[in-house]
Design an enzyme around this catalytic site. Structure first.
Site, PDB file in Angstrom:
ATOM      1  N   SER A  44       0.775  -1.242   0.000  1.00 50.34           N
ATOM      2  CA  SER A  44       0.000   0.000   0.000  1.00 50.34           C
ATOM      3  C   SER A  44       0.806   1.291   0.000  1.00 50.34           C
ATOM      4  O   SER A  44       0.212   2.368  -0.086  1.00 50.34           O
ATOM      5  CB  SER A  44      -0.955   0.020   1.200  1.00 50.34           C
ATOM      6  N   LYS A  47       0.105   3.830  -2.668  1.00 47.59           N
ATOM      7  CA  LYS A  47      -0.889   4.903  -2.590  1.00 47.59           C
ATOM      8  C   LYS A  47      -0.276   6.293  -2.490  1.00 47.59           C
ATOM      9  O   LYS A  47      -0.997   7.291  -2.652  1.00 47.59           O
ATOM     10  CB  LYS A  47      -1.842   4.613  -1.435  1.00 47.59           C
ATOM     11  N   SER A  99      -5.622   3.746   4.444  1.00 52.62           N
ATOM     12  CA  SER A  99      -5.162   2.861   3.379  1.00 52.62           C
ATOM     13  C   SER A  99      -6.321   2.214   2.631  1.00 52.62           C
ATOM     14  O   SER A  99      -6.299   1.018   2.326  1.00 52.62           O
ATOM     15  CB  SER A  99      -4.227   1.781   3.939  1.00 52.62           C
ATOM     16  N   LYS A 205       3.409   6.625   5.053  1.00 50.04           N
ATOM     17  CA  LYS A 205       2.375   5.699   4.575  1.00 50.04           C
ATOM     18  C   LYS A 205       2.781   4.270   4.896  1.00 50.04           C
ATOM     19  O   LYS A 205       3.921   3.870   4.642  1.00 50.04           O
ATOM     20  CB  LYS A 205       2.174   5.846   3.066  1.00 50.04           C
TER      21      LYS A 205
END
Length: 349
Positions: A44, A47, A99, A205
């Site tokens: 993820s 992203k 997320s 992130k």
């Protein structure tokens, strides 16, 4: 020109991740690396690129209607519903704080027109940023059907680029966010635990899939050092990131090696003032400061005018050139004789 700058001890550092990169976001200098160029599944942290394209679309205040693309999403979601309406900006908060895979797919269709076109945009942006070991196949990072691969170094490049955007900074540095759509209200807590456990953290992130393992990108700042850390496949990622930052903050300082306001060279060929257009700062250990040299190489032009390029200035760390920029000349006013002044006054020239 010699920049006399004073030596300290640099400590060895080991990390538990398969790949890692610690980068100074301002200069791009890599302060620590482990298999930094090896492509791996990134989960993820994909992203970050999705958020960048959404922010740069200039459509954050536009309302998005959730389409049927959301029905195929699974895993980490913010649980938006078919037909629900929410601003693009709010979807980006859900994307980065929680997320949301569903947020990622909806963003991709809204910004790109189709998921496929959006993925093409992701790869075009990666190429522009010099991410040579990166391939995006989806906007969310799930890797059961398609795979996103990148390297720790490439993701550090992306993180450094993204963090220069104040909207991105605000989003990834937010610990809690509340939003109301046309159907329901949401309260999202940021999954990046480093934001609360390490006070120098400014954003980041998280990522995880069973195949990729735990991936993490974070940002941290202290004493004019602005850093980003990337770890791929690390089961102890938060401790690793804190150790990376403490290593850097203990051993490096940001120094202004070139100061455009104080840049001056006495050169007989160019009696007018030579100048540079930009400052240059660089993270250095106290030992490295002794190895910094600044060299100016001028080209003798037979004729020159104001703002002409007349050479380059090189900054070297030992034998390695770490920075290069152009040198210009600021041509002084021409001195007129007494008769020339009189002629100029009466002629109006």
């Amino acid at each position: 020109m010699i920049l006399c700058l004073l030596p300290s001890q640099v400590f060895a550092l080991t990390v538990s991740s398969q790949s890692a990169c610690l980068m100074d976001m301002d200069s791009g200098r890599v302060l620590f690396a482990k298999a930094k160029d090896q492509p791996r599944l990134i989960a993820s942290i994909t992203k970050i690129m999705t958020a960048v394209l959404a922010i740069e679309s200039g459509r954050l205040e536009e309302e998005v209607t959730v389409g049927e693309e959301v029905l195929k999403m699974y895993g980490s979601n913010i649980y938006i519903e078919l037909g629900e309406k929410m601003k693009l900006k709010d979807l980006v908060y859900g994307l980065m704080l929680r997320s949301g895979n569903d947020a990622a797919i909806v963003i991709s269709v809204f910004v790109g027109g189709t998921e496929e076109r959006f993925v093409q945009m992701m790869n075009e942006k990666a190429k522009l940023l010099g991410m040579k070991n990166t391939i995006f196949c989806n906007p969310h990072g799930l890797d059961e059907e398609t795979e996103n691969k990148s390297s720790a170094y490439d993701m550090a490049l992306l993180s450094s680029y993204a963090f220069k955007n104040p909207i991105y900074q605000e989003i990834v540095g937010t610990k809690k966010y509340q939003v109301q759509s046309d159907k329901k209200s949401y309260l999202w807590q940021n999954r990046n635990k480093l934001l609360t456990s390490y006070d120098k953290t400014t954003g980041g992130k998280t990522g995880y899939t069973p195949r990729a393992g735990r991936t993490l990108v974070t940002n941290a700042s202290n004493q004019k050092l602005n850093l980003t850390a990337v770890t791929l496949n690390d089961g102890n990622e938060y401790e690793t990131h804190e150790n990376l930052y403490e290593y850097a903050f203990s051993n490096y300082q940001n120094y202004k090696v070139l100061n455009k306001k104080k840049f001056k060279i006495d050169d007989a060929y160019y009696p007018d003032q030579v100048y540079i257009e930009d400052d240059f700062t660089y993270p250095l250990t106290t030992e490295e400061k002794e190895q910094i040299r600044v060299e100016v190489k001028l080209t003798k032009l037979n004729q020159y005018k104001d703002k002409d390029e007349v050479g380059v200035v090189l900054v070297k760390l030992g034998d390695q050139t770490i920075h290069e920029q152009k040198v210009y000349v600021r041509k002084g006013k021409v001195k007129l004789s007494w008769w020339q002044k009189i002629w100029s006054f009466f002629s109006g020239k």
